[in-house]
Design a protein around this motif. Structure first.
Motif, PDB file in Angstrom:
ATOM      1  N   ALA A  29       0.837  -1.204   0.000  1.00 51.95           N
ATOM      2  CA  ALA A  29       0.000   0.000   0.000  1.00 51.95           C
ATOM      3  C   ALA A  29       0.871   1.254   0.000  1.00 51.95           C
ATOM      4  O   ALA A  29       0.586   2.243  -0.701  1.00 51.95           O
ATOM      5  N   ILE A  30       1.942   1.208   0.779  1.00 50.61           N
ATOM      6  CA  ILE A  30       2.887   2.334   0.808  1.00 50.61           C
ATOM      7  C   ILE A  30       3.532   2.504  -0.559  1.00 50.61           C
ATOM      8  O   ILE A  30       3.642   3.625  -1.090  1.00 50.61           O
ATOM      9  N   THR A  31       3.953   1.386  -1.157  1.00 47.53           N
ATOM     10  CA  THR A  31       4.587   1.420  -2.474  1.00 47.53           C
ATOM     11  C   THR A  31       3.629   1.964  -3.531  1.00 47.53           C
ATOM     12  O   THR A  31       3.996   2.823  -4.346  1.00 47.53           O
ATOM     13  N   MET A  32       2.384   1.474  -3.522  1.00 50.48           N
ATOM     14  CA  MET A  32       1.396   1.905  -4.510  1.00 50.48           C
ATOM     15  C   MET A  32       1.030   3.375  -4.320  1.00 50.48           C
ATOM     16  O   MET A  32       0.842   4.104  -5.298  1.00 50.48           O
ATOM     17  N   SER A 152       8.922 -11.183   9.549  1.00 52.97           N
ATOM     18  CA  SER A 152       9.074 -10.894   8.115  1.00 52.97           C
ATOM     19  C   SER A 152       8.102  -9.803   7.676  1.00 52.97           C
ATOM     20  O   SER A 152       8.457  -8.912   6.892  1.00 52.97           O
ATOM     21  N   ALA A 153       6.869  -9.877   8.177  1.00 51.86           N
ATOM     22  CA  ALA A 153       5.852  -8.882   7.805  1.00 51.86           C
ATOM     23  C   ALA A 153       6.251  -7.488   8.283  1.00 51.86           C
ATOM     24  O   ALA A 153       6.157  -6.511   7.529  1.00 51.86           O
ATOM     25  N   ASN A 154       6.704  -7.381   9.534  1.00 54.09           N
ATOM     26  CA  ASN A 154       7.099  -6.070  10.068  1.00 54.09           C
ATOM     27  C   ASN A 154       8.300  -5.493   9.317  1.00 54.09           C
ATOM     28  O   ASN A 154       8.367  -4.292   9.056  1.00 54.09           O
ATOM     29  N   ALA A 155       9.250  -6.358   8.983  1.00 51.92           N
ATOM     30  CA  ALA A 155      10.430  -5.899   8.248  1.00 51.92           C
ATOM     31  C   ALA A 155      10.049  -5.387   6.855  1.00 51.92           C
ATOM     32  O   ALA A 155      10.634  -4.420   6.363  1.00 51.92           O
ATOM     33  N   SER A 156       9.059  -6.019   6.229  1.00 48.35           N
ATOM     34  CA  SER A 156       8.602  -5.580   4.901  1.00 48.35           C
ATOM     35  C   SER A 156       8.021  -4.170   4.955  1.00 48.35           C
ATOM     36  O   SER A 156       8.236  -3.356   4.049  1.00 48.35           O
ATOM     37  N   ILE A 157       7.292  -3.877   6.021  1.00 48.55           N
ATOM     38  CA  ILE A 157       6.688  -2.546   6.165  1.00 48.55           C
ATOM     39  C   ILE A 157       7.772  -1.482   6.308  1.00 48.55           C
ATOM     40  O   ILE A 157       7.736  -0.436   5.630  1.00 48.55           O
ATOM     41  N   ILE A 158       8.735  -1.729   7.173  1.00 49.83           N
ATOM     42  CA  ILE A 158       9.809  -0.749   7.383  1.00 49.83           C
ATOM     43  C   ILE A 158      10.620  -0.565   6.110  1.00 49.83           C
ATOM     44  O   ILE A 158      10.995   0.557   5.749  1.00 49.83           O
ATOM     45  N   GLN A 159      10.891  -1.652   5.408  1.00 47.92           N
ATOM     46  CA  GLN A 159      11.627  -1.558   4.151  1.00 47.92           C
ATOM     47  C   GLN A 159      10.896  -0.665   3.152  1.00 47.92           C
ATOM     48  O   GLN A 159      11.506   0.192   2.498  1.00 47.92           O
ATOM     49  N   ALA A 160       9.580  -0.842   3.031  1.00 43.77           N
ATOM     50  CA  ALA A 160       8.795  -0.047   2.085  1.00 43.77           C
ATOM     51  C   ALA A 160       8.827   1.434   2.441  1.00 43.77           C
ATOM     52  O   ALA A 160       8.991   2.297   1.567  1.00 43.77           O
ATOM     53  N   VAL A 161       8.698   1.739   3.729  1.00 43.79           N
ATOM     54  CA  VAL A 161       8.718   3.141   4.170  1.00 43.79           C
ATOM     55  C   VAL A 161      10.059   3.790   3.840  1.00 43.79           C
ATOM     56  O   VAL A 161      10.119   4.895   3.263  1.00 43.79           O
TER      57      VAL A 161
END
Length: 433
Positions: A29-32, A152-161
């Motif tokens: 969602a952040i990426t989009m 893994s899910a939390n790391a994906s969010i931080i990476q996207a931000v």
């Protein structure tokens, strides 16, 4: 209805997929949300240069540890899994060092040989990408083995931000391809770093303990799982070349703008795979591995997971097939209309690539990595032929992409059907024993 939902959530497989998907959904969602801004800041040519760099690193990065990390999920013994982790990290460091030496000596020759002048200044980032990829593969597979999907899910969010936000902020001052490339080069490393930081102290100490307690013979571990570098590594290499092929051939045949259209189209179409497909795949892999050990019906597991992804994927991919040009020109700007035309055909291939994820994850468990390698070579040769036909016979980038998409769809259907057949034979053989 509420009771049924609660019942579904209590099923471990569904719960784990939901955890992975929720984190990935927020990251996507952040990426989009930032993609329309990023595409307007940088433009097609910058994305074209990025696409060439990603195509090159996409070939070498999956081989960072010769695919030994994929085996981390499989051993019954914990010390063997830890041995695979150490082996994978050592291999990544050796490969990155070797590539760094090659680039320092033969950089100019490589650039001239492959006609990649546009990315010549960034080739020295390739060893960084290899190290980041190797680190990520090890940490990711360890967390999959331990079923720590929330990390893994939390790391994906931080990476996207950090990545997408960084591209926007930096692009306001320096809207050039180098910004996109630098953030991309360090992207997997950032995710791996936060995965490691979020892993509990207890788990970290358990990993470190592998070097303090009984010493694991890494030569023995390497030989025991030699099928991975022997069959899976070549398959991953050919598959990576196959994935990068359109970018490299479109760049050679039609120029960087064409690559930019393809890159943004492929990025958008990969979102359902990243959001749902990878989540299902990461949860399905240890699930089918456990099922094989306990003698469950693997054929039915693969069928159910494939059908589930088919139901989920038909809507998003179908919308792009029907309305791709209109959506792309509206969301990204009128100069991205051609990307929407590309996306129609990429969506056809991507849909069947999306639903074949359970089959691909099942092949190592079924002992069918040799088949997977042969299939990937077939796909690579087919893609070379259809892209060449699009250029030499029709002189059309859109026809080249259309042929690419159709051939990808047909081959992925063949892969799914073949995997189901292999799983049926595997089931029969185990039943007779």
């Amino acid at each position: 209805m509420k009771a049924k939902v609660l019942k579904l959530i209590k099923i471990p497989f569904i719960r784990n997929v939901a955890i992975m998907a929720s984190g990935t959904a927020l990251a996507q969602a952040i990426t989009m949300a930032l993609s329309p801004l990023i595409t307007r800041i940088y433009g097609p040519e910058a994305f074209g240069i990025l696409g060439v760099f990603v195509a090159i690193t996409g070939i070498v990065a999956p081989l960072a540890a010769l695919t030994y990390p994929i085996a981390i999920v499989l051993p019954k013994r914990e010390d063997h899994a830890k041995g695979l982790m150490r082996l994978s990290l050592y291999i990544s460091i050796l490969i990155a060092s070797f590539v760094a030496i090659i680039l320092s000596v033969f950089n100019e020759n490589i650039v001239n040989l492959f006609n990649i002048e546009s990315v010549a200044p960034y080739l020295y980032l390739i060893p960084v990408v290899i190290l980041c990829a190797g680190f990520l593969q090890v940490v990711e597979q360890w967390l999959i083995r331990k079923k720590q999907f929330r990390i893994s899910a939390n790391a994906s969010i931080i990476q996207a931000v950090l990545l997408q936000g960084g591209k926007v902020v930096a692009g306001l001052f320096f809207p050039v391809a180098s910004i996109l490339i630098i953030f991309t080069a360090f992207g997997e490393g950032i995710k791996a770093l936060f995965m490691a930081l979020f892993t509990s102290k207890f788990e970290v100490n358990k990993i470190r303990a592998s070097s303090n307690c009984e010493k694991i013979n890494l030569n023995m571990i390497a030989k025991k799982y030699v099928d991975f570098p022997k069959y899976r590594a070549p398959e991953v290499l050919f598959n990576a070349i196959s994935q990068s092929l359109p970018v490299l051939m479109l760049a050679s045949f039609f120029g960087p703008s064409s690559v930019g259209f393809y890159t943004i189209g492929r990025s958008v179409l990969s979102m359902p795979t990243i959001l749902i497909g990878k989540s299902v795949g990461d949860v399905f892999y240890p699930r089918i591995s456990d099922a094989e050990k306990s003698g469950e019906d693997l054929l039915q597991l693969i069928k159910k997971a494939t059908l589930m992804l088919g139901i989920i994927g038909i809507l998003p991919f179908g919308i792009i097939i029907l309305f791709g040009p209109v959506l792309f020109s509206f969301i990204f700007g009128p100069h991205w209309l051609v990307a929407g035309e590309y996306a129609r055909w990429i969506a056809l291939w991507s849909f069947f690539g999306f639903i074949n994820i359970p089959s691909v994850r099942a092949l190592p468990v079924l002992g069918a990595q040799s088949f997977h390698l042969k299939f990937t070579i077939l796909m690579l040769l087919t893609r070379i032929i259809v892209l060449a036909i699009g250029y030499y016979a029709f002189s059309s980038d859109q026809i080249a992409v259309a042929l690419f998409g159709i051939s990808g769809a047909v081959l992925n259907v063949f892969l799914i059907l073949s995997t189901l057949k292999i799983s049926k034979i595997y089931l029969t053989a185990n039943t007779d024993q």
